[in-house]
Design an enzyme around this catalytic site. Sequence first.
Site, mmCIF file in Angstrom:
data_model
loop_
_atom_site.group_PDB
_atom_site.id
_atom_site.type_symbol
_atom_site.label_atom_id
_atom_site.label_comp_id
_atom_site.label_asym_id
_atom_site.label_seq_id
_atom_site.Cartn_x
_atom_site.Cartn_y
_atom_site.Cartn_z
ATOM 1 N N ASN A 11 -26.482 46.514 54.493
ATOM 2 C CA ASN A 11 -25.590 47.607 55.077
ATOM 3 C C ASN A 11 -26.276 49.098 55.240
ATOM 4 O O ASN A 11 -26.564 49.406 54.293
ATOM 5 C CB ASN A 11 -24.452 47.571 53.923
ATOM 6 C CG ASN A 11 -23.381 48.628 54.239
ATOM 7 O OD1 ASN A 11 -23.405 49.194 55.366
ATOM 8 N ND2 ASN A 11 -22.585 49.001 53.380
ATOM 9 N N TRP A 12 -26.232 49.353 56.275
ATOM 10 C CA TRP A 12 -27.103 50.498 56.740
ATOM 11 C C TRP A 12 -26.123 51.720 56.591
ATOM 12 O O TRP A 12 -26.781 52.694 56.723
ATOM 13 C CB TRP A 12 -27.697 50.402 58.185
ATOM 14 C CG TRP A 12 -28.728 49.267 58.223
ATOM 15 C CD1 TRP A 12 -29.576 48.950 56.993
ATOM 16 C CD2 TRP A 12 -29.563 48.577 59.251
ATOM 17 N NE1 TRP A 12 -30.723 48.025 57.555
ATOM 18 C CE2 TRP A 12 -30.749 48.288 58.715
ATOM 19 C CE3 TRP A 12 -29.350 49.086 60.786
ATOM 20 C CZ2 TRP A 12 -31.472 47.275 59.534
ATOM 21 C CZ3 TRP A 12 -30.211 48.443 61.444
ATOM 22 C CH2 TRP A 12 -31.470 47.427 61.309
ATOM 23 N N LYS A 13 -24.976 51.490 56.390
ATOM 24 C CA LYS A 13 -23.984 52.692 56.390
ATOM 25 C C LYS A 13 -24.088 53.741 57.609
ATOM 26 O O LYS A 13 -24.511 53.082 58.548
ATOM 27 C CB LYS A 13 -24.041 53.319 54.787
ATOM 28 C CG LYS A 13 -24.137 52.408 53.556
ATOM 29 C CD LYS A 13 -24.113 52.848 52.383
ATOM 30 C CE LYS A 13 -23.782 51.800 51.295
ATOM 31 N NZ LYS A 13 -23.897 52.366 50.053
ATOM 32 N N HIS A 70 -15.235 47.807 51.525
ATOM 33 C CA HIS A 70 -16.290 48.307 50.948
ATOM 34 C C HIS A 70 -15.846 49.699 50.233
ATOM 35 O O HIS A 70 -14.953 50.532 50.658
ATOM 36 C CB HIS A 70 -17.307 48.964 52.046
ATOM 37 C CG HIS A 70 -18.447 49.344 51.298
ATOM 38 N ND1 HIS A 70 -18.844 50.564 50.580
ATOM 39 C CD2 HIS A 70 -19.754 48.613 51.227
ATOM 40 C CE1 HIS A 70 -20.250 50.583 50.208
ATOM 41 N NE2 HIS A 70 -20.672 49.530 50.495
ATOM 42 N N GLU A 123 -16.898 52.518 49.936
ATOM 43 C CA GLU A 123 -16.811 53.818 50.540
ATOM 44 C C GLU A 123 -15.719 53.951 51.300
ATOM 45 O O GLU A 123 -15.096 55.003 51.661
ATOM 46 C CB GLU A 123 -18.139 54.042 51.036
ATOM 47 C CG GLU A 123 -19.198 54.378 50.085
ATOM 48 C CD GLU A 123 -20.518 53.881 50.464
ATOM 49 O OE1 GLU A 123 -20.778 53.472 51.734
ATOM 50 O OE2 GLU A 123 -21.512 53.584 49.525
ATOM 51 N N GLU A 180 -19.194 44.645 44.049
ATOM 52 C CA GLU A 180 -20.081 45.758 44.167
ATOM 53 C C GLU A 180 -19.754 46.822 43.129
ATOM 54 O O GLU A 180 -18.678 47.495 43.527
ATOM 55 C CB GLU A 180 -20.149 46.168 45.548
ATOM 56 C CG GLU A 180 -20.930 45.426 46.462
ATOM 57 C CD GLU A 180 -21.382 46.568 47.719
ATOM 58 O OE1 GLU A 180 -22.684 46.570 47.785
ATOM 59 O OE2 GLU A 180 -20.649 47.216 48.253
ATOM 60 N N GLY A 228 -25.737 52.914 44.881
ATOM 61 C CA GLY A 228 -26.620 54.127 45.053
ATOM 62 C C GLY A 228 -26.801 54.996 43.914
ATOM 63 O O GLY A 228 -27.160 56.061 44.038
ATOM 64 N N SER A 275 -27.383 48.914 44.013
ATOM 65 C CA SER A 275 -28.809 49.141 43.763
ATOM 66 C C SER A 275 -29.710 48.128 43.577
ATOM 67 O O SER A 275 -30.482 47.719 42.507
ATOM 68 C CB SER A 275 -28.792 49.717 42.224
ATOM 69 O OG SER A 275 -28.084 51.249 42.202
ATOM 70 N N GLY A 328 -27.813 48.089 50.178
ATOM 71 C CA GLY A 328 -27.679 49.554 50.898
ATOM 72 C C GLY A 328 -29.109 49.920 51.181
ATOM 73 O O GLY A 328 -29.932 49.574 51.936
ATOM 74 N N GLY A 329 -29.493 50.930 50.223
ATOM 75 C CA GLY A 329 -30.923 51.762 50.393
ATOM 76 C C GLY A 329 -32.273 51.041 50.596
ATOM 77 O O GLY A 329 -32.764 51.348 51.203
HETATM 78 P P1 13P Z 1 -27.229 50.386 47.217
HETATM 79 O O1 13P Z 1 -28.036 49.397 47.636
HETATM 80 O O2 13P Z 1 -27.751 51.611 48.023
HETATM 81 O O3 13P Z 1 -26.703 50.786 46.076
HETATM 82 O O4 13P Z 1 -25.891 50.187 48.143
HETATM 83 C C1 13P Z 1 -25.002 49.048 48.022
HETATM 84 C C2 13P Z 1 -24.012 49.131 48.816
HETATM 85 O O5 13P Z 1 -22.904 49.881 48.792
HETATM 86 C C3 13P Z 1 -23.982 48.170 49.905
HETATM 87 O O6 13P Z 1 -22.844 47.848 50.689
#
Ligand code: 13P
Length: 243
Positions: A7-9, A91, A93, A160, A166, A200, A221-222
């Site tokens: 997920n590159w957001k 998600h 967010e 999640e 994050g 994470s 994510g990251g």
């Molecule tokens: P991180 O891996 O950066 O914690 O993000 C998780 C996420 O929200 C994936 O959808």
Amino acid sequence: MSLVVANWKMHKTAPEVEEFCRRFPEEIAGLSGVDIVLAPAFPFLSAARDPEARWSVAGQNCSAEPSGAFTGEVSAGMLASAGCAYVLVGHSERRRYFGEEDVVLGFKVERARQAGLVPIFCVGETLHERDAGLTDEVLDRQLSALDEDLLEAPLVVAYEPVWAIGTGHNATPEQAGEALARICRRLSKRSDLRTIYGGSVTPENAEFLIEQRRIEGFLVGGSSLDPQSFAVICRRSTRRAPA
Ligand code: 13P
């Protein structure tokens, strides 16, 4: 077969997407036993597709409406026509910053189905909810958005926990396993369910998280932004403990 989703957001410009897609094949050369999915921002869905089908692409969100005068929205049908196989729905967010609630998420799942996309439905509690002993209640409520969905349709649920996203504080395999067990019980009538973990995830912790039998893959994510670290996660997700 595990499932690992990047997920590159709201990260990566056109040249950065191109660079990732140029370098990634070498990193995953010879890898099997894992379905890999990239979820770039909408403008780069086509650029992120792999002509050799070593990975598929997903939208990070879709509209609850099928089409019409909804400026700035992207429909599930548009995602499918751009080559997506999956779409993230709910998600944290989206829930937190864009006020997406359970009812609207139920409509999004319905739109995804109509377009032939597999929803990657995201659930998870906040730290406050966990501390108050409300985790099960929150998961049950979030999963109620799937009550009208077809039981035999393929579904991915990503656990999640909001406190793990994050923050560098991943859930332990026990915490994730407990929540995913709850999710599986709640969705026990479904015939095609895959359960993955996000929050994470790193190349380091993927190795032991995957030992938890309910964790069938990751939503990353990251650590998915770099082709090398994402490839290591994909590779480690295939190393399951013997049944
Ligand atoms: P991180 O891996 O950066 O914690 O993000 C998780 C996420 O929200 C994936 O959808």
